[in-house]
Design a protein around this motif. Structure first.
Motif, PDB file in Angstrom:
ATOM      1  N   GLN A 295       0.946  -1.168   0.254  1.00  0.00           N
ATOM      2  CA  GLN A 295      -0.093   0.366  -0.278  1.00  0.00           C
ATOM      3  C   GLN A 295       0.830   1.350   0.461  1.00  0.00           C
ATOM      4  N   GLY A 296       1.842   1.430  -0.184  1.00  0.00           N
ATOM      5  CA  GLY A 296       2.862   2.502   0.002  1.00  0.00           C
ATOM      6  C   GLY A 296       3.471   2.731   1.168  1.00  0.00           C
ATOM      7  N   VAL A 297       2.723   2.079   2.200  1.00  0.00           N
ATOM      8  CA  VAL A 297       3.178   2.368   3.643  1.00  0.00           C
ATOM      9  C   VAL A 297       4.563   2.050   4.203  1.00  0.00           C
ATOM     10  N   THR A 298       5.182   3.543   4.388  1.00  0.00           N
ATOM     11  CA  THR A 298       6.848   2.960   4.771  1.00  0.00           C
ATOM     12  C   THR A 298       7.025   2.405   6.356  1.00  0.00           C
ATOM     13  N   VAL A 299       8.298   1.025   6.024  1.00  0.00           N
ATOM     14  CA  VAL A 299       7.892   0.409   7.281  1.00  0.00           C
ATOM     15  C   VAL A 299       9.121   0.666   7.738  1.00  0.00           C
ATOM     16  N   VAL A 300       9.600   0.881   8.818  1.00  0.00           N
ATOM     17  CA  VAL A 300      10.345   0.654   9.854  1.00  0.00           C
ATOM     18  C   VAL A 300      10.675  -0.194  10.450  1.00  0.00           C
ATOM     19  N   ASP A 301      11.621  -0.842   9.589  1.00  0.00           N
ATOM     20  CA  ASP A 301      12.144  -3.035  10.417  1.00  0.00           C
ATOM     21  C   ASP A 301      12.706  -2.217  11.305  1.00  0.00           C
ATOM     22  N   ARG A 302      12.442  -3.176  12.663  1.00  0.00           N
ATOM     23  CA  ARG A 302      13.444  -3.124  13.582  1.00  0.00           C
ATOM     24  C   ARG A 302      12.924  -5.100  13.885  1.00  0.00           C
ATOM     25  N   ARG A 303      12.621  -5.338  13.421  1.00  0.00           N
ATOM     26  CA  ARG A 303      12.739  -7.209  13.097  1.00  0.00           C
ATOM     27  C   ARG A 303      13.920  -7.718  13.868  1.00  0.00           C
ATOM     28  N   GLY A 304      15.171  -7.290  13.921  1.00  0.00           N
ATOM     29  CA  GLY A 304      16.733  -7.606  14.037  1.00  0.00           C
ATOM     30  C   GLY A 304      16.888  -7.531  15.767  1.00  0.00           C
ATOM     31  N   PRO A 305      17.790  -9.400  15.547  1.00  0.00           N
ATOM     32  CA  PRO A 305      18.230  -8.925  17.142  1.00  0.00           C
ATOM     33  C   PRO A 305      18.062  -7.766  18.305  1.00  0.00           C
ATOM     34  N   LEU A 306      17.013  -7.856  19.385  1.00  0.00           N
ATOM     35  CA  LEU A 306      16.941  -7.088  19.885  1.00  0.00           C
ATOM     36  C   LEU A 306      16.919  -6.111  19.677  1.00  0.00           C
ATOM     37  N   GLY A 307      15.597  -5.460  19.005  1.00  0.00           N
ATOM     38  CA  GLY A 307      14.987  -4.815  18.501  1.00  0.00           C
ATOM     39  C   GLY A 307      16.058  -3.458  17.670  1.00  0.00           C
ATOM     40  N   THR A 308      16.514  -4.161  16.943  1.00  0.00           N
ATOM     41  CA  THR A 308      17.525  -3.411  16.069  1.00  0.00           C
ATOM     42  C   THR A 308      17.513  -3.890  14.610  1.00  0.00           C
ATOM     43  N   HIS A 309      17.382  -3.009  13.213  1.00  0.00           N
ATOM     44  CA  HIS A 309      17.282  -2.679  11.879  1.00  0.00           C
ATOM     45  C   HIS A 309      18.008  -4.460  11.245  1.00  0.00           C
ATOM     46  N   PRO A 310      17.253  -5.082  10.975  1.00  0.00           N
ATOM     47  CA  PRO A 310      17.744  -6.229  10.434  1.00  0.00           C
ATOM     48  C   PRO A 310      19.265  -6.421   9.773  1.00  0.00           C
ATOM     49  N   LYS A 311      19.130  -6.293   8.915  1.00  0.00           N
ATOM     50  CA  LYS A 311      20.516  -5.080   8.017  1.00  0.00           C
ATOM     51  C   LYS A 311      21.139  -4.445   8.296  1.00  0.00           C
ATOM     52  N   GLY A 312      20.727  -3.652   8.896  1.00  0.00           N
ATOM     53  CA  GLY A 312      22.698  -2.957   9.797  1.00  0.00           C
ATOM     54  C   GLY A 312      23.159  -4.249  10.516  1.00  0.00           C
ATOM     55  N   GLU A 313      22.256  -5.171  11.151  1.00  0.00           N
ATOM     56  CA  GLU A 313      23.060  -6.178  12.150  1.00  0.00           C
ATOM     57  C   GLU A 313      23.380  -7.025  11.548  1.00  0.00           C
ATOM     58  N   ALA A 314      22.968  -7.254   9.735  1.00  0.00           N
ATOM     59  CA  ALA A 314      23.530  -8.271   9.123  1.00  0.00           C
ATOM     60  C   ALA A 314      24.840  -7.076   8.159  1.00  0.00           C
ATOM     61  N   ARG A 315      25.081  -6.885   8.124  1.00  0.00           N
ATOM     62  CA  ARG A 315      26.044  -5.447   7.928  1.00  0.00           C
ATOM     63  C   ARG A 315      27.779  -5.508   8.678  1.00  0.00           C
ATOM     64  N   ARG A 316      26.987  -5.621   9.822  1.00  0.00           N
ATOM     65  CA  ARG A 316      27.806  -5.349  11.211  1.00  0.00           C
ATOM     66  C   ARG A 316      28.126  -6.961  11.463  1.00  0.00           C
ATOM     67  N   ALA A 317      28.178  -7.762  11.251  1.00  0.00           N
ATOM     68  CA  ALA A 317      27.941  -8.994  11.329  1.00  0.00           C
ATOM     69  C   ALA A 317      29.432  -9.208   9.506  1.00  0.00           C
ATOM     70  N   ALA A 318      28.831  -9.216   9.072  1.00  0.00           N
ATOM     71  CA  ALA A 318      29.817  -8.537   7.665  1.00  0.00           C
ATOM     72  C   ALA A 318      31.143  -8.416   8.227  1.00  0.00           C
ATOM     73  N   ALA A 319      31.298  -6.671   8.442  1.00  0.00           N
ATOM     74  CA  ALA A 319      32.629  -6.857   8.882  1.00  0.00           C
ATOM     75  C   ALA A 319      33.082  -7.407   9.991  1.00  0.00           C
ATOM     76  N   ALA A 320      32.728  -7.582  10.492  1.00  0.00           N
ATOM     77  CA  ALA A 320      33.357  -8.139  12.074  1.00  0.00           C
ATOM     78  C   ALA A 320      34.110  -9.594  11.024  1.00  0.00           C
ATOM     79  N   ALA A 321      33.832 -10.239  10.415  1.00  0.00           N
ATOM     80  CA  ALA A 321      34.179 -11.595   9.718  1.00  0.00           C
ATOM     81  C   ALA A 321      35.078 -11.730   8.916  1.00  0.00           C
TER      82      ALA A 321
END
Length: 321
Positions: A295-321
């Motif tokens: 419907q074109g509604v902006t989603v603020v996605d915080r379904r990552g660990p402990l209420g974080t942005h899932p993509k942001g957490e994935a990027r941090r994990a990749a950087a750490a690796a």
């Protein structure tokens, strides 16, 4: 759901009537707000100091809820009196014969209704003061067992409206000052468990920080949520209470069985929200996110660990690796 008495009287075009005061001069006065806060605070403090380390400790929250509910029920009773008085006023107008006796009775009925409205406003102020104490005691926003928690005064920021009641009022073109007005923002999240108390605190902090950021973009925000007192909705409702943001709570309709969650999604999205704030949850929540994006509604996605942005957490994990 009724409008304010002033709005009802305006619709009845009663500006030509002269309303005489009934009762003593003090009948329209209310207790001083500061005195209300101080008195209730003192009573509350003394009462709930008795419960810790006793057999009643587990009952403290239920008792606290009941204290707030005393004022809520009294205010609701007065609200009903206003509705009935308005009906009486309509009948008197329809049977008007131009006599002085009839006019006097009409004026008296209006005065009684206005006195009931003053009492309702006073009782609501007591309820709001007690609800603030409840919030401090339990960390949760106070809600009645059924229906809405409306505030008919000038400050409506404490309003908590039951979702179906809100939709019904809107469909009947009676969305007035008694209902929250602003830009809807949907909050969604499920019942979660955490490995430690620190994780729970971190998650709660992320919920509040996220809602604060959203409110920075939506100054007239109205928080729309599922009203679950045992899930993440409880955190969102507490945030709204602290930030003085009005709420619309869409509880599940048990008559719909397994379809209840999906129907609630439809009802919330029908409000045309500015954002959907999504934390982790079940399949019904995932469907809400999908429908919002469609419907074109902006989603603020915080379904990552402990209420974080899932993509942001994935990027941090990749950087750490």
């Amino acid at each position: 759901m009724h409008t304010t008495l002033a709005a009802q009287l305006a619709q009845l075009e009663l500006g030509h009537l002269r309303v005489e005061r009934i009762g003593s001069a003090a009948s329209s006065e209310l207790p001083d707000p500061d005195a209300v806060d101080q008195t209730l605070g003192a009573i509350w403090s003394e009462l709930f100091a008795l419960f810790p380390d006793t057999a009643l400790e587990d009952d403290a929250e239920e008792l606290a809820w009941g204290i707030v509910n005393l004022f809520h029920r009294a205010a609701t009773k007065r609200s009903g009196q206003i509705d009935r008085a308005t009906d009486e006023i309509r009948l008197l107008i329809s049977s008007a014969d131009g006599s002085e006796v009839h006019t006097t009775e009409l004026e008296n009925q209006i005065a009684r209704a206005r006195a009931a409205e003053v009492a309702m406003l006073g009782l609501e102020s007591f309820r709001e003061a007690a609800a603030a104490l409840y919030m401090n005691e339990t960390g949760s926003s106070w809600r009645p067992a059924g229906g809405s928690r409306l505030n008919h005064g000038a400050n409506l920021t404490s309003a908590v409206v039951e979702g179906r009641e809100f939709l019904r009022a809107r469909s009947e073109a009676r969305r007035t000052a008694t209902m929250p007005q602003g830009t809807p923002v949907i909050f969604a999240g499920g019942r979660l468990s955490f490995a430690s108390g620190e994780d729970a605190k971190a998650f709660a902090a992320n919920v509040w920080a996220t809602l604060d950021k959203v409110r920075d973009h939506v100054a007239d925000m109205v928080l729309v949520h599922g009203g679950d007192g045992k899930g993440v909705d409880r955190l969102a409702a507490s945030w709204a209470e602290r930030r003085k943001v009005p709420q619309i709570a869409f509880g599940l309709d048990s008559r719909l069985g397994s379809r209840a969650g999906f129907k609630r999604n439809e009802q919330m999205l029908s409000l045309k929200p500015r954002f959907v704030v999504a934390f982790s949850g079940n399949g019904v929540l995932e469907r809400l996110v999908i429908q919002a994006k469609e419907q074109g509604v902006t989603v603020v996605d915080r379904r990552g660990p402990l209420g974080t942005h899932p993509k942001g957490e994935a990027r941090r994990a990749a950087a750490a690796a």
